[in-house]
Write a protein that holds these residues in place. Structure first.
Motif, PDB file in Angstrom:
ATOM      1  N   GLY A   1       5.464   2.926   1.386  1.00 64.01           N
ATOM      2  CA  GLY A   1       5.385   4.378   1.204  1.00 64.01           C
ATOM      3  C   GLY A   1       6.402   4.858   0.178  1.00 64.01           C
ATOM      4  N   LEU A   2       6.034   5.902  -0.553  1.00 65.01           N
ATOM      5  CA  LEU A   2       6.961   6.448  -1.561  1.00 65.01           C
ATOM      6  C   LEU A   2       8.050   7.293  -0.902  1.00 65.01           C
TER       7      LEU A   2
ATOM      8  N   LEU B   1       3.324  -0.377  -8.511  1.00 66.59           N
ATOM      9  CA  LEU B   1       2.598  -0.210  -7.251  1.00 66.59           C
ATOM     10  C   LEU B   1       1.118   0.167  -7.413  1.00 66.59           C
ATOM     11  N   PRO B   2       0.390  -0.493  -8.310  1.00 64.01           N
ATOM     12  CA  PRO B   2      -1.047  -0.231  -8.334  1.00 64.01           C
ATOM     13  C   PRO B   2      -1.663  -0.727  -7.026  1.00 64.01           C
ATOM     14  N   ASN B   3      -2.388   0.110  -6.338  1.00 58.82           N
ATOM     15  CA  ASN B   3      -3.037  -0.319  -5.085  1.00 58.82           C
ATOM     16  C   ASN B   3      -4.131   0.672  -4.732  1.00 58.82           C
ATOM     17  N   GLU B   4      -4.954   0.274  -3.783  1.00 54.98           N
ATOM     18  CA  GLU B   4      -6.162   1.049  -3.454  1.00 54.98           C
ATOM     19  C   GLU B   4      -5.915   2.177  -2.454  1.00 54.98           C
ATOM     20  N   GLY B   5      -4.653   2.331  -2.031  1.00 61.24           N
ATOM     21  CA  GLY B   5      -4.374   3.321  -0.980  1.00 61.24           C
ATOM     22  C   GLY B   5      -4.513   2.664   0.382  1.00 61.24           C
ATOM     23  N   TYR B   6      -3.694   3.095   1.355  1.00 59.13           N
ATOM     24  CA  TYR B   6      -3.593   2.331   2.609  1.00 59.13           C
ATOM     25  C   TYR B   6      -4.902   2.240   3.373  1.00 59.13           C
ATOM     26  N   GLU B   7      -5.789   3.235   3.212  1.00 57.86           N
ATOM     27  CA  GLU B   7      -7.030   3.197   4.008  1.00 57.86           C
ATOM     28  C   GLU B   7      -7.887   1.981   3.665  1.00 57.86           C
TER      29      GLU B   7
ATOM     30  N   ALA C   1       0.829  -1.201   0.000  1.00 62.07           N
ATOM     31  CA  ALA C   1       0.000   0.000   0.000  1.00 62.07           C
ATOM     32  C   ALA C   1       0.865   1.252   0.000  1.00 62.07           C
ATOM     33  N   THR C   2       0.407   2.243  -0.751  1.00 61.47           N
ATOM     34  CA  THR C   2       0.972   3.585  -0.658  1.00 61.47           C
ATOM     35  C   THR C   2      -0.050   4.462   0.064  1.00 61.47           C
TER      36      THR C   2
END
Ligand code: RRO
Length: 312
Positions: free
Chosen positions: A103-104, A74-80, A47-48
């Protein structure tokens, strides 16, 4: 009977196998297929802080007989999204939940870690220090000073046992230097070796064209072609990190390679390329293959042969 159970970060897994982060784990529906499989655990896509669409396609290509190349970006839905998933997760389930964070920048890792610490969940964090595919972002694991700085900040924040996902190292001096850093952090409980071998190039012979689109065709190599690099990294860190565990990943297509990972020192084994190609029903096949090997060799549990590779 062969017992495939193991423990990581003080938590029991019914068997040693689970997905490598990135495969079959971006969305809840995919994670459900892992829960319904015979895997011993599951880990979410790195997650980013913000949701990302990732790099342009084609960005993953299997290389038959060899493995795969990817530059997903890093395709992802976001950490939330993954935090919500972790909050809803049924921890009475026999499979513990691992959450991957990537994290970036250090500030993003801090904000994400703080959110998970505040939520106080029994999931286990694996912080990814080794994504090879974000243009302009070098792999943290290859900058030992920056990696130590990140651990100095993150380890006390996380407090409880956690792990890091490492890039492959190729020099004994680098194994020594990286291990000396990791041994400074008591709650760094496991290292996951290896992420893909960064920045390979696959070219189609007929069309004379790179096989994936991002970064002029450069991407992370995984699968069979990285097995021996993975085994070396697992064993190098197993030898150098006496109070930590190693999760092996790289080149596992059958029970045989899983056996070799444990022999090299792995306490759990993650599977990426083969899972992507075969799907989660793979876990029942590979479990059975490893059980058959253990029975044939007279080993009753993973402890009987973990790290016991012989040298000449
Ligand atoms: O998303 C990716 O491109 C990716 C990641 Br974050 C990683 O850690 N390893 C990889 O091979 N691909």
């Amino acid at each position: 009977m062969a017992d495939l159970s193991t423990s990581i970060a003080g938590v029991k897994l019914p068997n040693l196998f689970f997905n490598a982060s990135g495969v079959c784990c971006q969305h809840e529906e995919e994670l459900k297929t892992l829960l319904d499989s015979e895997s011993g655990s599951l880990i979410t896509k790195s997650a980013t802080y913000e949701k990302r669409l990732g790099n342009p396609s084609p960005r993953y290509v299997p290389l038959p007989g060899l493995g795969s190349i990817n530059s997903m970006g890093l395709p992802n839905e976001g950490y939330e999204y993954y935090l919500e998933y972790a909050k809803k997760y049924d921890y009475t389930h026999e499979k513990p939940l691992f959450i991957s964070l990537s994290g970036l920048c250090l500030e993003d890792n801090v904000k994400m870690v703080e959110a998970f610490v505040t939520a106080d969940l029994p999931c286990i964090l694996e912080v990814n220090f080794s994504c090879p595919n974000v243009p302009g972002k070098p792999q943290l694991g290859y900058d030992l000073e920056a990696m130590e700085n990140a651990l100095n900040v993150l380890a006390p924040l996380i407090k409880k046992p956690f792990g890091i996902k490492l890039p492959p190292y190729f020099d004994i001096a680098h194994f020594d230097a990286a291990a000396a850093i990791f041994n400074k952090f008591d709650n760094l409980s496991f290292v996951t070796c290896i992420n893909s071998v960064g920045n390979g190039l696959a070219i189609d012979f007929e069309t004379e064209t790179a096989l994936i689109k991002p970064k002029d065709g450069f991407g992370g190599l995984g699968g069979t072609m990285v097995l021996h690099t993975a085994l070396a990294n697992v064993n190098a860190f197993y030898r150098r990190l006496p109070n930590k565990k190693v999760i092996g990943v790289g080149g596992v297509t059958s029970g045989k390679e899983a056996f070799l990972h444990v022999l090299a020192g792995a306490s759990a084994v993650q599977i990426g390329t083969q899972l992507k190609e075969e799907g989660p029903q793979m876990f029942s096949r590979i479990k059975k293959e490893l059980e058959d090997i253990m029975i044939a060799k007279g080993y009753k549990s993973l402890d009987d042969f973990r790290g016991k590779v012989k040298t000449l």
